[in-house]
Design a protein around this motif. Structure first.
Motif, PDB file in Angstrom:
ATOM      1  N   ALA A  86       3.508 -49.444 -12.267  1.00 41.46           N
ATOM      2  CA  ALA A  86       4.188 -50.264 -13.273  1.00 41.46           C
ATOM      3  C   ALA A  86       3.217 -50.761 -14.343  1.00 41.46           C
ATOM      4  CB  ALA A  86       4.902 -51.441 -12.607  1.00 41.46           C
ATOM      5  N   LEU A  87       2.443 -49.854 -14.886  1.00 39.08           N
ATOM      6  CA  LEU A  87       1.531 -50.199 -15.978  1.00 39.08           C
ATOM      7  C   LEU A  87       2.302 -50.332 -17.286  1.00 39.08           C
ATOM      8  CD1 LEU A  87      -1.323 -47.714 -15.028  1.00 39.08           C
ATOM      9  CD2 LEU A  87      -1.326 -50.190 -14.666  1.00 39.08           C
ATOM     10  N   PHE A  88       1.731 -51.061 -18.229  1.00 40.16           N
ATOM     11  CA  PHE A  88       2.370 -51.268 -19.530  1.00 40.16           C
ATOM     12  C   PHE A  88       2.096 -50.052 -20.413  1.00 40.16           C
ATOM     13  CE2 PHE A  88       1.204 -55.624 -18.081  1.00 40.16           C
ATOM     14  CZ  PHE A  88       2.500 -56.050 -17.797  1.00 40.16           C
ATOM     15  N   GLY A  89       3.141 -49.284 -20.679  1.00 36.32           N
ATOM     16  CA  GLY A  89       2.966 -48.059 -21.439  1.00 36.32           C
ATOM     17  C   GLY A  89       2.621 -48.273 -22.898  1.00 36.32           C
ATOM     18  N   ASN A  96      -4.210 -53.542 -20.381  1.00 36.59           N
ATOM     19  CA  ASN A  96      -3.534 -53.628 -19.087  1.00 36.59           C
ATOM     20  C   ASN A  96      -4.340 -54.466 -18.106  1.00 36.59           C
ATOM     21  OD1 ASN A  96      -0.964 -51.875 -18.194  1.00 36.59           O
ATOM     22  ND2 ASN A  96      -1.906 -50.930 -19.995  1.00 36.59           N
ATOM     23  N   VAL A  97      -5.640 -54.257 -18.058  1.00 41.28           N
ATOM     24  CA  VAL A  97      -6.479 -55.033 -17.145  1.00 41.28           C
ATOM     25  C   VAL A  97      -6.533 -56.497 -17.574  1.00 41.28           C
ATOM     26  CG1 VAL A  97      -8.807 -55.282 -16.194  1.00 41.28           C
ATOM     27  CG2 VAL A  97      -7.841 -53.007 -16.562  1.00 41.28           C
ATOM     28  N   GLY A  98      -6.548 -56.753 -18.871  1.00 42.21           N
ATOM     29  CA  GLY A  98      -6.682 -58.126 -19.351  1.00 42.21           C
ATOM     30  C   GLY A  98      -5.395 -58.909 -19.414  1.00 42.21           C
ATOM     31  N   ARG A 131      -4.468 -44.493 -23.721  1.00 41.16           N
ATOM     32  CA  ARG A 131      -3.094 -44.894 -23.442  1.00 41.16           C
ATOM     33  C   ARG A 131      -2.726 -44.475 -22.017  1.00 41.16           C
ATOM     34  NH1 ARG A 131      -1.507 -48.253 -27.399  1.00 41.16           N
ATOM     35  NH2 ARG A 131       0.668 -47.684 -27.022  1.00 41.16           N
ATOM     36  N   ILE A 132      -1.673 -45.078 -21.494  1.00 42.42           N
ATOM     37  CA  ILE A 132      -1.291 -44.811 -20.110  1.00 42.42           C
ATOM     38  C   ILE A 132      -0.890 -43.354 -19.917  1.00 42.42           C
ATOM     39  CG2 ILE A 132       0.262 -45.483 -18.256  1.00 42.42           C
ATOM     40  CD1 ILE A 132      -1.867 -47.555 -19.081  1.00 42.42           C
ATOM     41  N   LEU A 143      -6.589 -47.851 -12.342  1.00 44.27           N
ATOM     42  CA  LEU A 143      -6.333 -48.879 -13.352  1.00 44.27           C
ATOM     43  C   LEU A 143      -5.443 -49.985 -12.788  1.00 44.27           C
ATOM     44  CD1 LEU A 143      -6.710 -49.772 -16.290  1.00 44.27           C
ATOM     45  CD2 LEU A 143      -4.657 -48.457 -16.866  1.00 44.27           C
ATOM     46  N   ALA A 144      -4.435 -49.614 -11.989  1.00 41.51           N
ATOM     47  CA  ALA A 144      -3.579 -50.625 -11.366  1.00 41.51           C
ATOM     48  C   ALA A 144      -4.379 -51.509 -10.410  1.00 41.51           C
ATOM     49  CB  ALA A 144      -2.426 -49.944 -10.628  1.00 41.51           C
TER      50      ALA A 144
END
Length: 452
Positions: A86-89, A96-98, A131-132, A143-144
């Motif tokens: 469920a990463l931010f596309g 995403n990490v921040g 990008r994702i 990354l998640a």
């Protein structure tokens, strides 16, 4: 870092039917435990209850010895990585990490340093601007993990972390993930249905099926000594014999039987299981088998040896062939042998001093003639009265208490004569005729209009 303890956790039924029953286990500080599951629906409910996304019906969750059950999810300091990351596309890897750090109010300088540190930990230092949709499946997983670790949680929950990877990617990723968890030293619970993932990642194993914990303990102990047949099946054991016990042997129909240990005493039947790593195939008649035999159904090479699929009639088992370098042809009869001390027996033990089963005497009582009734009938002129049933004998004291003998029959209501039953009202009495209602005349005021 902190300990994580689950105490008698139970949840109400979910829409998918999952239910937890008194789940209890404890993880030490920095320990990695695997939750080995028979189904994944119970895992989702358990992880969501631990991190606060669902409220359990009863039980408690303690982090560092303090209950967090009354805290909202963002204050429990427990990270969660679901089966879908469920990463931010619409954001790059850096943002995403921040994201969690910005929501937590971290200052910009500390936030930038933390993001750079975590991207380096997960080997994505050069992919911060990607990008994702530009990342591979294993990169999205890493990354998640970085995003979940960013707010410095005290515990981490992973739900099927390697399920989205191809089989060729899972092996290398197991090693990378195990090294990552050892490096960050965060108390971690990994829910998985893969025994290979559990063995590679964890040093503690919690075996769970149908919403209940079957066994929990150090990984080596649980693998070597499963306590139930279901726990053995989930940890990779295979059935060699399953049937009744005759003359001290567990009978596998059509394949022979395996001798029970001297101290074993099972009431009806038993199941004999062994881990595939301890099961060998030997030529028929070699005298080294454990008691069951079959024929070769399929072979496959595995290193310098071969693995045979042996048909026992009711089931097939895998056994290593180490007798010589050439495996036997398909259809050849072989015997199953196991390494000493590796068979596991499961069944229903016979209770000590088991009482005999109760006798069913009720039908015999109803068939037996009533001796009192027979004697009374003979004295009355030779005509026997019908035998009274057990129900009638129970009701006799109640009938006698009311003053009626065994031959009393209450007359129907329409035939009852007044005075014969003092406790009953006279059904022939006529009620007195009711007086007509009194009508009062109301005088109309002269100024009131008339509606006649």
């Amino acid at each position: 870092m902190a300990t994580l303890e689950v105490r008698s956790l139970a949840t109400l039924p979910r829409p998918d039917g999952a239910l937890l029953h008194d789940v209890a286990f404890a993880l030490g500080d920095g320990q990695v435990a695997a939750l080995l599951l028979a189904e994944d629906t119970a895992a989702a409910g358990l992880l969501r209850a631990i991190c606060g996304l669902e409220m359990p019906g009863r039980g408690d969750v303690l982090l560092g010895g303090v209950s967090v059950l009354g805290l909202p999810p963002h204050r429990r300091r427990i990270g969660l990585v679901g089966g879908d990351p469920a990463l931010f596309g619409d954001r790059d890897a850096w943002d995403n990490v921040g994201f969690g750090l910005r929501m937590g109010g971290w200052p910009k300088a500390g936030r930038e340093a933390r993001i750079a540190e975590l991207l380096d930990v997960v080997d994505l230092a050069d992919r911060g601007g990607a990008r994702i949709d530009e990342l591979a499946a294993d990169e999205r997983l890493r990354l998640a993990l970085a995003r979940a670790l960013a707010p410095e949680p005290e515990a981490l929950l992973l739900e099927e972390p390697l399920s989205g990877l191809e089989e060729a990617q899972r092996g290398p990723m197991r090693g990378r993930l195990a090294a990552l968890l050892a490096r960050v030293h965060v108390t971690t619970l990994v829910a998985t249905r893969s025994l290979a993932d559990a063995v590679a990642l964890a040093d503690m194993l919690v075996v769970m099926a149908h919403g209940r914990v079957l066994q929990a303990g150090p990984l080596a102990d649980v693998l070597a000594q499963p306590v139930t047949a279901e726990a053995a099946r989930l940890t990779g054991y295979q059935v060699l014999a399953d049937g009744p016990v005759e003359d001290g042997h567990v009978i596998e129909r059509g394949a022979g039987g395996i001798a029970l240990p001297a101290a074993a005493d099972f009431a009806g039947g038993a199941t004999v299981m062994a881990h595939p790593s301890t099961v060998l195939a030997v030529p028929a008649g070699a005298g080294l088998g454990c008691g069951v035999r079959g024929f070769v159904r399929r072979t496959r090479p595995e290193g310098p040896a071969a693995v045979l699929e042996v048909d026992l009639g009711e089931r097939t088992v895998e056994a290593r062939w180490e007798w010589d370098l050439v495996p036997p042809p398909i259809g050849t009869g072989v015997e199953i042998a196991v390494r000493p001390g590796t068979l596991r027996f499961f069944g229903t033990p016979r209770p000590a001093n088991e009482p005999p089963p109760p006798l069913d005497v009720a039908p015999d009582i109803e068939r037996r003639p009533n001796r009192v009734a027979v004697a009374a009938g003979s004295a009355a002129g030779g005509q026997e009265l019908p035998a009274r049933t057990p129900r009638q004998r129970v009701l006799d004291p109640l009938v006698k208490k009311n003053g009626h003998g065994p031959g009393f029959v209450r007359p129907p209501l329409q035939e009852r004569v007044p005075g014969t039953a003092p406790d009953a009202p006279d059904s022939t009495a006529v009620a007195p005729e009711a007086a007509p209602p009194r009508v009062e005349r109301v005088t109309r005021h002269p100024d009131m209009p008339s509606f006649d």
